[in-house]
Design a protein around this motif. Structure first.
Motif, PDB file in Angstrom:
ATOM      1  N   LYS A   1      52.299 120.274  39.854  1.00 56.50           N
ATOM      2  CA  LYS A   1      52.061 119.000  39.193  1.00 56.50           C
ATOM      3  C   LYS A   1      52.275 117.829  40.146  1.00 56.50           C
ATOM      4  O   LYS A   1      51.553 116.852  40.088  1.00 56.50           O
TER       5      LYS A   1
ATOM      6  N   GLU B   1      46.422 107.140  28.751  1.00 57.63           N
ATOM      7  CA  GLU B   1      47.127 108.312  28.219  1.00 57.63           C
ATOM      8  C   GLU B   1      46.171 109.172  27.399  1.00 57.63           C
ATOM      9  O   GLU B   1      45.425 108.665  26.562  1.00 57.63           O
TER      10      GLU B   1
ATOM     11  N   ASP C   1      41.418 106.696  18.976  1.00 54.12           N
ATOM     12  CA  ASP C   1      41.178 107.451  20.199  1.00 54.12           C
ATOM     13  C   ASP C   1      39.690 107.458  20.530  1.00 54.12           C
ATOM     14  O   ASP C   1      38.864 107.042  19.720  1.00 54.12           O
TER      15      ASP C   1
ATOM     16  N   ASP D   1      45.435 112.990  25.144  1.00 52.33           N
ATOM     17  CA  ASP D   1      46.103 113.897  24.208  1.00 52.33           C
ATOM     18  C   ASP D   1      46.503 115.227  24.835  1.00 52.33           C
ATOM     19  O   ASP D   1      47.269 115.984  24.244  1.00 52.33           O
ATOM     20  N   ASN D   2      46.043 115.524  26.032  1.00 57.39           N
ATOM     21  CA  ASN D   2      46.454 116.744  26.716  1.00 57.39           C
ATOM     22  C   ASN D   2      47.729 116.527  27.542  1.00 57.39           C
ATOM     23  O   ASN D   2      48.133 117.394  28.294  1.00 57.39           O
ATOM     24  N   GLY D   3      48.332 115.337  27.402  1.00 52.34           N
ATOM     25  CA  GLY D   3      49.573 115.037  28.101  1.00 52.34           C
ATOM     26  C   GLY D   3      49.386 114.312  29.423  1.00 52.34           C
ATOM     27  O   GLY D   3      50.360 113.849  30.016  1.00 52.34           O
ATOM     28  N   GLU D   4      48.164 114.212  29.900  1.00 46.08           N
ATOM     29  CA  GLU D   4      47.929 113.537  31.178  1.00 46.08           C
ATOM     30  C   GLU D   4      48.017 112.028  31.022  1.00 46.08           C
ATOM     31  O   GLU D   4      47.548 111.460  30.041  1.00 46.08           O
ATOM     32  N   LYS D   5      48.644 111.401  32.004  1.00 50.77           N
ATOM     33  CA  LYS D   5      48.675 109.946  32.104  1.00 50.77           C
ATOM     34  C   LYS D   5      48.130 109.604  33.482  1.00 50.77           C
ATOM     35  O   LYS D   5      48.602 110.146  34.488  1.00 50.77           O
TER      36      LYS D   5
END
Length: 162
Positions: free
Chosen positions: A2, A124, A86, A126-130
């Motif tokens: 990551k 941001e 969204d 919904d898969n957690g990626e920012k």
């Protein structure tokens, strides 16, 4: 792993796009504001490289107190800007955020945004990626006119959600 993706993502922001493994942000720019304006918008392309839908669910910028995802919809026979929860990007596809359509609204900006100014933002998903984006250049933007009214100033602020 990551940390390598994050480093690659941060390095690519200087080139005008961000790539966080599964999502690419490109052609991003901010709308330069007119005198006295308290709001501006971000426009860009989102490319989803995955085989699953991904949603843009939020944004923030140090240049503004509030950031929201917006679109324009037909309401009572008039095209109005409305807040939405969204933006879904289908698998292996691209969504364009552009004047008169989908965009990220920056409200209660802290200072006027002149042509050539640079902003930062975090998007941001919904898969957690920012995805952090630096050096977003402000450009003058002519909005599409609907029914003789210029909606580019984002004066028609409806708080409807869908």
């Amino acid at each position: 792993m990551k940390s390598k993706i994050l480093v690659a993502s941060l390095l690519t922001t200087a080139l005008g796009f961000a790539n966080a493994a599964d999502i690419e942000i490109s052609n991003i720019y901010a709308k330069a504001t007119l005198p006295g304006a308290k709001n501006t918008a971000l426009f860009f392309e989102i490319k989803n490289y995955t085989n699953k839908p991904v949603k843009l669910i939020g944004a923030s910028s140090p240049a503004a107190a509030i950031s929201e995802i917006h679109t324009h919809q037909e309401v009572d026979g008039m095209k109005k800007m409305v807040q939405i929860d969204d933006i879904e990007i289908a698998p292996e596809s691209t969504v364009n955020l552009e004047p008169g359509g989908l965009h990220v609204m920056l409200m209660n900006i802290k200072a006027p945004i002149k042509e050539g100014d640079k902003l930062e933002a975090v998007l941001e998903f919904d898969n957690g990626e920012k995805i952090e984006i630096k050096d977003i250049v402000a450009k003058p933007v002519m909005a599409k006119k609907e029914g003789g009214r210029d909606h580019g100033g984002h004066m028609d602020m409806s708080k409807q959600k869908h």
